[in-house]
Design a protein around this motif. Structure first.
Motif, PDB file in Angstrom:
ATOM      1  N   GLN A 231       0.838  -1.212   0.000  1.00  0.00           N
ATOM      2  CA  GLN A 231       0.000   0.000   0.000  1.00  0.00           C
ATOM      3  C   GLN A 231       0.870   1.259   0.000  1.00  0.00           C
ATOM      4  N   THR A 232       1.957   1.238   0.773  1.00  0.00           N
ATOM      5  CA  THR A 232       2.851   2.399   0.828  1.00  0.00           C
ATOM      6  C   THR A 232       3.512   2.646  -0.514  1.00  0.00           C
ATOM      7  N   LEU A 233       4.053   1.596  -1.108  1.00  0.00           N
ATOM      8  CA  LEU A 233       4.775   1.755  -2.374  1.00  0.00           C
ATOM      9  C   LEU A 233       3.863   2.232  -3.492  1.00  0.00           C
ATOM     10  N   PHE A 234       2.759   1.535  -3.703  1.00  0.00           N
ATOM     11  CA  PHE A 234       1.912   1.855  -4.850  1.00  0.00           C
ATOM     12  C   PHE A 234       0.993   3.045  -4.564  1.00  0.00           C
ATOM     13  N   GLY A 235       0.716   3.302  -3.271  1.00  0.00           N
ATOM     14  CA  GLY A 235      -0.070   4.478  -2.934  1.00  0.00           C
ATOM     15  C   GLY A 235       0.672   5.770  -3.185  1.00  0.00           C
ATOM     16  N   HIS A 236       2.015   5.729  -3.121  1.00  0.00           N
ATOM     17  CA  HIS A 236       2.811   6.923  -3.381  1.00  0.00           C
ATOM     18  C   HIS A 236       3.172   7.063  -4.858  1.00  0.00           C
ATOM     19  N   ARG A 237       2.661   6.181  -5.687  1.00  0.00           N
ATOM     20  CA  ARG A 237       2.852   6.261  -7.139  1.00  0.00           C
ATOM     21  C   ARG A 237       4.329   6.373  -7.513  1.00  0.00           C
ATOM     22  N   ALA A 238       5.138   5.481  -6.939  1.00  0.00           N
ATOM     23  CA  ALA A 238       6.548   5.449  -7.328  1.00  0.00           C
ATOM     24  C   ALA A 238       6.646   5.214  -8.826  1.00  0.00           C
ATOM     25  N   GLU A 239       7.591   5.872  -9.456  1.00  0.00           N
ATOM     26  CA  GLU A 239       7.692   5.765 -10.912  1.00  0.00           C
ATOM     27  C   GLU A 239       8.410   4.488 -11.346  1.00  0.00           C
ATOM     28  N   ALA A 240       9.114   3.828 -10.408  1.00  0.00           N
ATOM     29  CA  ALA A 240       9.812   2.583 -10.716  1.00  0.00           C
ATOM     30  C   ALA A 240      10.076   1.844  -9.411  1.00  0.00           C
ATOM     31  N   THR A 241      10.386   0.557  -9.536  1.00  0.00           N
ATOM     32  CA  THR A 241      10.641  -0.262  -8.358  1.00  0.00           C
ATOM     33  C   THR A 241      11.864  -1.133  -8.590  1.00  0.00           C
ATOM     34  N   ILE A 242      12.703  -1.247  -7.559  1.00  0.00           N
ATOM     35  CA  ILE A 242      13.830  -2.172  -7.554  1.00  0.00           C
ATOM     36  C   ILE A 242      13.608  -3.134  -6.401  1.00  0.00           C
ATOM     37  N   ILE A 243      13.562  -4.424  -6.694  1.00  0.00           N
ATOM     38  CA  ILE A 243      13.300  -5.437  -5.673  1.00  0.00           C
ATOM     39  C   ILE A 243      14.564  -6.248  -5.451  1.00  0.00           C
ATOM     40  N   LEU A 244      15.000  -6.354  -4.189  1.00  0.00           N
ATOM     41  CA  LEU A 244      16.206  -7.083  -3.851  1.00  0.00           C
ATOM     42  C   LEU A 244      15.896  -8.547  -3.593  1.00  0.00           C
ATOM     43  N   SER A 245      16.944  -9.354  -3.711  1.00  0.00           N
ATOM     44  CA  SER A 245      16.805 -10.768  -3.374  1.00  0.00           C
ATOM     45  C   SER A 245      16.415 -10.897  -1.912  1.00  0.00           C
ATOM     46  N   GLY A 246      15.864 -12.013  -1.567  1.00  0.00           N
ATOM     47  CA  GLY A 246      15.349 -12.215  -0.224  1.00  0.00           C
ATOM     48  C   GLY A 246      13.964 -12.812  -0.346  1.00  0.00           C
ATOM     49  N   SER A 247      13.083 -12.438   0.541  1.00  0.00           N
ATOM     50  CA  SER A 247      11.778 -13.078   0.549  1.00  0.00           C
ATOM     51  C   SER A 247      10.605 -12.237   0.088  1.00  0.00           C
ATOM     52  N   PRO A 248      10.786 -11.011  -0.509  1.00  0.00           N
ATOM     53  CA  PRO A 248       9.598 -10.387  -1.111  1.00  0.00           C
ATOM     54  C   PRO A 248       8.993 -11.346  -2.144  1.00  0.00           C
ATOM     55  N   PRO A 249       7.747 -11.757  -1.980  1.00  0.00           N
ATOM     56  CA  PRO A 249       7.199 -12.811  -2.838  1.00  0.00           C
ATOM     57  C   PRO A 249       6.967 -12.342  -4.268  1.00  0.00           C
ATOM     58  N   SER A 250       6.764 -13.320  -5.148  1.00  0.00           N
ATOM     59  CA  SER A 250       6.513 -13.002  -6.551  1.00  0.00           C
ATOM     60  C   SER A 250       5.242 -12.180  -6.726  1.00  0.00           C
ATOM     61  N   SER A 251       4.310 -12.263  -5.777  1.00  0.00           N
ATOM     62  CA  SER A 251       3.084 -11.460  -5.867  1.00  0.00           C
ATOM     63  C   SER A 251       3.406  -9.975  -5.844  1.00  0.00           C
ATOM     64  N   PHE A 252       4.466  -9.594  -5.103  1.00  0.00           N
ATOM     65  CA  PHE A 252       4.892  -8.198  -5.068  1.00  0.00           C
ATOM     66  C   PHE A 252       5.381  -7.778  -6.454  1.00  0.00           C
ATOM     67  N   VAL A 253       6.142  -8.660  -7.086  1.00  0.00           N
ATOM     68  CA  VAL A 253       6.635  -8.389  -8.442  1.00  0.00           C
ATOM     69  C   VAL A 253       5.466  -8.271  -9.411  1.00  0.00           C
ATOM     70  N   ASP A 254       4.504  -9.184  -9.308  1.00  0.00           N
ATOM     71  CA  ASP A 254       3.335  -9.161 -10.206  1.00  0.00           C
ATOM     72  C   ASP A 254       2.548  -7.867 -10.047  1.00  0.00           C
ATOM     73  N   LEU A 255       2.393  -7.413  -8.802  1.00  0.00           N
ATOM     74  CA  LEU A 255       1.627  -6.193  -8.562  1.00  0.00           C
ATOM     75  C   LEU A 255       2.336  -4.977  -9.164  1.00  0.00           C
ATOM     76  N   ALA A 256       3.662  -4.926  -9.024  1.00  0.00           N
ATOM     77  CA  ALA A 256       4.418  -3.824  -9.627  1.00  0.00           C
ATOM     78  C   ALA A 256       4.259  -3.845 -11.144  1.00  0.00           C
ATOM     79  N   ARG A 257       4.315  -5.018 -11.716  1.00  0.00           N
ATOM     80  CA  ARG A 257       4.191  -5.136 -13.170  1.00  0.00           C
ATOM     81  C   ARG A 257       2.803  -4.703 -13.627  1.00  0.00           C
ATOM     82  N   ARG A 258       1.759  -5.103 -12.873  1.00  0.00           N
ATOM     83  CA  ARG A 258       0.389  -4.742 -13.266  1.00  0.00           C
ATOM     84  C   ARG A 258       0.115  -3.252 -13.106  1.00  0.00           C
TER      85      ARG A 258
END
Length: 345
Positions: A124-151
């Motif tokens: 909610q914080t990331l997409f609510g602030h309308r970030a213009e791009a996202t960089i996701i680091l290795s670790g445990s952020p799930p693929s759903s986070f990646v899918d949401l950024a892509r959508r």
């Protein structure tokens, strides 16, 4: 006391110096202030100098957030990580923040947490602030986070992992882990061990699998022990389990440096073994602690500054060519030889 400071003290609320305040001090129009701070805009040099002097006296800074909203571009770039304060991720997060600031972007660190509620709040914080791009680091952020950024239509770069149809930057885990196995065997060490982690992040799995496969191909045996996490405590637990019995491994490949430091202390302090005399140790990452005199760890180096620069460069390429082919970069993990293991000459 100027009018802005006086109003802030009277109301008890912070008030930033506005362009209108600068215009009033310089004796020019509000639009002249805007033109003075817009590269290439038409404005008389005398007027620009008056505006800049007034701005300096008042401590004025351009409201980049407002400009971004007007241009429908926030300049915020989300850095998404789980436990960003731990190990190599801390160095990489810091390097990314510096690289993004140099780029003119505003880094927004999103710690995903480890529960469903924390993950939902992070999204909610990331997409609510309308970030213009996202960089996701290795670790445990799930693929759903990646899918949401892509959508959400954001340019997206993942570091240390690969996701379908997503630009990524990765260190060459496989080549490094295979080299570790070959170096051990070349020294006549064939009773090997792997200190891994039950966190099973993509990078960790690659290192574990490649090391074990290469060791088996060379005829070496590998005892595997995975600690609860890829941290010092996990390495300490894995080290005691691996080195406390018989036959004892001659060498241990650790999936990251924090695990290697734990294994080293388990060997020396807990079991009275010499490193590398009784057991050789190789780590991965080359975090600052690896070069401490207490450890002098042989390891594979991930360069956080280089990885950050590559990730930002990939982001730039994607923004310039949104429909271009997938960008995938692999970076060599260079062997750094210290005291915990020396390869054969």
């Amino acid at each position: 006391m100027d009018d802005t400071a006086a109003r802030s003290r009277t109301t008890g609320k912070p008030r930033f110096v506005s362009a209108q305040d600068v215009a009033r001090r310089a004796g020019v129009s509000r639009s002249a202030v805007s033109r003075a701070f817009t590269p290439g805009a038409s404005i008389a040099e005398e007027t620009r100098e008056k505006v800049m002097q007034a701005a300096a006296e008042l401590g004025y800074q351009v409201n980049d957030l407002a400009r971004g909203l007007l241009a429908n571009r926030s300049r915020l770039v989300g850095i998404v990580a789980t436990k960003p304060e731990v190990g190599f991720r801390a160095d990489l997060t810091a390097a990314l923040a510096k690289a993004l600031i140099r780029r003119g972007s505003v880094p927004l660190l999103i710690n995903t947490g480890e529960t469903e509620d924390e993950l939902a709040a992070a999204q909610q914080t990331l997409f609510g602030h309308r970030a213009e791009a996202t960089i996701i680091l290795s670790g445990s952020p799930p693929s759903s986070f990646v899918d949401l950024a892509r959508r959400n239509g954001q340019p997206l770069v993942v570091i240390g992992r690969s996701e379908p149809e997503t630009d990524h930057v990765m260190v060459d885990n496989i080549a490094a882990a295979r080299l570790a196995a070959r170096l051990f065997v070349a020294r006549g060490l064939t009773r090997l061990a792997l200190a891994g982690s039950r966190s099973a992040t993509p990078s960790i799995v690659e290192r574990e699998t490649a090391f074990c496969d290469e060791a088996a191909r060379l005829g070496a045996t590998v005892a595997v022990e995975r600690g609860p996490d890829t941290d010092y405590a996990g390495g300490l637990a894995a080290g005691h389990a691996l080195l406390g019995g018989q036959p004892r491994p001659q060498a241990v490949f650790c999936v990251n440096d924090l695990v290697a430091l734990g294994v080293t202390d388990a060997a020396r302090t807990g079991l009275g073994l010499a490193v590398p005399g009784d057991v050789a140790v190789i780590g991965f990452d080359d975090v600052p602690q690896a070069d401490w005199l207490a450890y002098r760890l042989t390891t594979f180096r991930q360069d956080p500054e280089l990885m950050a620069a590559r990730a930002v460069a990939v982001l730039d390429r994607r923004q310039q060519d949104p429909a271009g082919p997938l960008i995938a970069e692999r970076i060599e993990a260079r062997l750094v030889v210290r005291d915990s293991f020396a390869p054969a000459q």
